[in-house]
Design a protein around this motif. Sequence first.
Motif, short mmCIF file in Angstrom:
data_model
loop_
_atom_site.label_atom_id
_atom_site.label_comp_id
_atom_site.label_asym_id
_atom_site.label_seq_id
_atom_site.Cartn_x
_atom_site.Cartn_y
_atom_site.Cartn_z
N SER A 277 -2.82 -7.03 37.82
CA SER A 277 -1.50 -6.81 37.23
C SER A 277 -0.54 -6.26 38.27
O SER A 277 -0.92 -5.99 39.42
CB SER A 277 -1.61 -5.81 36.07
OG SER A 277 -1.80 -4.49 36.59
N LYS A 278 0.68 -6.08 37.88
CA LYS A 278 1.61 -5.33 38.71
C LYS A 278 1.08 -3.89 38.82
O LYS A 278 0.55 -3.35 37.85
CB LYS A 278 3.01 -5.33 38.10
CG LYS A 278 3.66 -6.71 38.11
CD LYS A 278 5.04 -6.66 37.49
CE LYS A 278 5.68 -8.05 37.52
NZ LYS A 278 7.02 -8.05 36.88
N TYR B 262 0.67 0.16 38.89
CA TYR B 262 1.33 1.20 38.12
C TYR B 262 1.26 2.58 38.75
O TYR B 262 1.88 3.52 38.25
CB TYR B 262 0.84 1.21 36.67
CG TYR B 262 -0.65 1.35 36.45
CD1 TYR B 262 -1.23 2.59 36.16
CD2 TYR B 262 -1.47 0.23 36.46
CE1 TYR B 262 -2.58 2.70 35.91
CE2 TYR B 262 -2.83 0.33 36.21
CZ TYR B 262 -3.38 1.56 35.94
OH TYR B 262 -4.73 1.67 35.70
N TYR B 263 0.52 2.75 39.86
CA TYR B 263 0.65 3.96 40.65
C TYR B 263 0.05 3.75 42.04
O TYR B 263 -0.56 2.73 42.33
CB TYR B 263 0.07 5.19 39.95
CG TYR B 263 -1.44 5.29 39.85
CD1 TYR B 263 -2.19 6.00 40.79
CD2 TYR B 263 -2.15 4.76 38.77
CE1 TYR B 263 -3.56 6.15 40.68
CE2 TYR B 263 -3.52 4.90 38.64
CZ TYR B 263 -4.22 5.60 39.61
OH TYR B 263 -5.59 5.73 39.50
N ALA C 294 -3.88 -0.99 39.85
CA ALA C 294 -3.43 -1.94 38.83
C ALA C 294 -4.50 -2.11 37.76
O ALA C 294 -5.59 -1.53 37.83
CB ALA C 294 -3.11 -3.28 39.48
N ASP D 105 1.48 -7.15 32.09
CA ASP D 105 2.52 -6.68 33.01
C ASP D 105 3.69 -6.08 32.24
O ASP D 105 4.22 -5.03 32.61
CB ASP D 105 3.01 -7.84 33.89
CG ASP D 105 2.10 -8.13 35.07
OD1 ASP D 105 1.28 -7.25 35.42
OD2 ASP D 105 2.23 -9.22 35.66
N LEU E 190 2.71 -2.68 30.73
CA LEU E 190 2.67 -1.64 31.76
C LEU E 190 4.07 -1.17 32.15
O LEU E 190 4.31 0.02 32.32
CB LEU E 190 1.95 -2.15 33.01
CG LEU E 190 0.43 -2.25 32.94
CD1 LEU E 190 -0.10 -2.97 34.17
CD2 LEU E 190 -0.21 -0.87 32.82
N GLU E 191 4.98 -2.11 32.27
CA GLU E 191 6.35 -1.75 32.64
C GLU E 191 6.98 -0.85 31.58
O GLU E 191 7.62 0.17 31.90
CB GLU E 191 7.20 -3.00 32.83
CG GLU E 191 8.61 -2.71 33.31
CD GLU E 191 9.39 -3.97 33.64
OE1 GLU E 191 10.52 -3.83 34.15
OE2 GLU E 191 8.88 -5.08 33.40
N ARG F 276 5.29 2.61 31.74
CA ARG F 276 5.75 3.37 32.91
C ARG F 276 7.16 3.90 32.67
O ARG F 276 7.46 5.07 32.93
CB ARG F 276 5.76 2.49 34.16
CG ARG F 276 4.41 2.29 34.82
CD ARG F 276 4.57 1.63 36.18
NE ARG F 276 5.25 2.52 37.12
CZ ARG F 276 5.97 2.12 38.16
NH1 ARG F 276 6.12 0.83 38.40
NH2 ARG F 276 6.53 2.98 38.97
N ILE G 254 2.48 6.57 30.72
CA ILE G 254 1.38 6.59 31.70
C ILE G 254 1.34 7.92 32.43
O ILE G 254 0.27 8.52 32.61
CB ILE G 254 1.51 5.41 32.69
CG1 ILE G 254 1.32 4.09 31.93
CG2 ILE G 254 0.47 5.53 33.80
CD1 ILE G 254 1.48 2.85 32.80
#
Length: 255
Positions: free
Chosen positions: A107-108, A110-111, A213, A228, A231-232, A235, A240
């Motif tokens: 995925s994109k 996230y940290y 990810a 994706d 998650l966006e 975030r 998250i």
Amino acid sequence: MKAIVPVIVAAGIGLSGPAQARTLEAVRSSGEIGLCAHPNSLPFARKAGDPPGFQVELGRVLARELGVSLRLDWIITQYQMRSAGCDIVLDVIADREAQGETRLRISKPYYRAGVALAVPSSSTLASFQSLNEHTKVGVQVGSVAAMIIGQRHVPISTFGFESDSLEAVSNHEIDAAAVTPTAASYFNLTHPDKALRILDRDESVADLNWNVAVGMIRPDDALREAIDGALERLRNDGTIDRIYGRYGIVLQAPK
């Protein structure tokens, strides 16, 4: 050092052989999405008790965003993932080379994570550059950090688990531990009387830093895009950050 996160970060998960794609439509039709996790690996996950681990908490909110429930598939070794039939794994290194053998779709991120030094509060060490032939550093056996630090002629002491090296630092058996900030932060949360100072990661050493990810085992494009998007949203609204914060972890934005 890329094998420190239980089960899912290490390469070689063993997803060889042909397999049918897991579609978003199939996930929604079944009403659930499967997450593979280790049953006894706090702060990542655990099968019984509270808190359940940030992977379980994040898995639940991801499933909610997709409009389904979360199914937990407990595995002890990375090679059980395929037979477990799960759809996703969390805290995966977002690097195609690192995941080459796993065939995971990523995925994109996230940290941002990597390897940092945890030192006693009284230590004069300020960075990786401060290490020398007189400082003994705890590393995970067979890790990239062990190789890189050893090449600098810094004495190392090997450990099977990050928690063991952190205990050794707190007991002044070694001068520092090369660990993930995740492990060090959770150690500080659960050992307030032994809290260590966590030095900043050294971004100049590419192999000691990586984005994190969601790993998807056999997604179609629709499922990958849905994850994706979820998650966006999670975030952007701080969900998250709050989940990881409950385990003493302050996340850094991916690069």
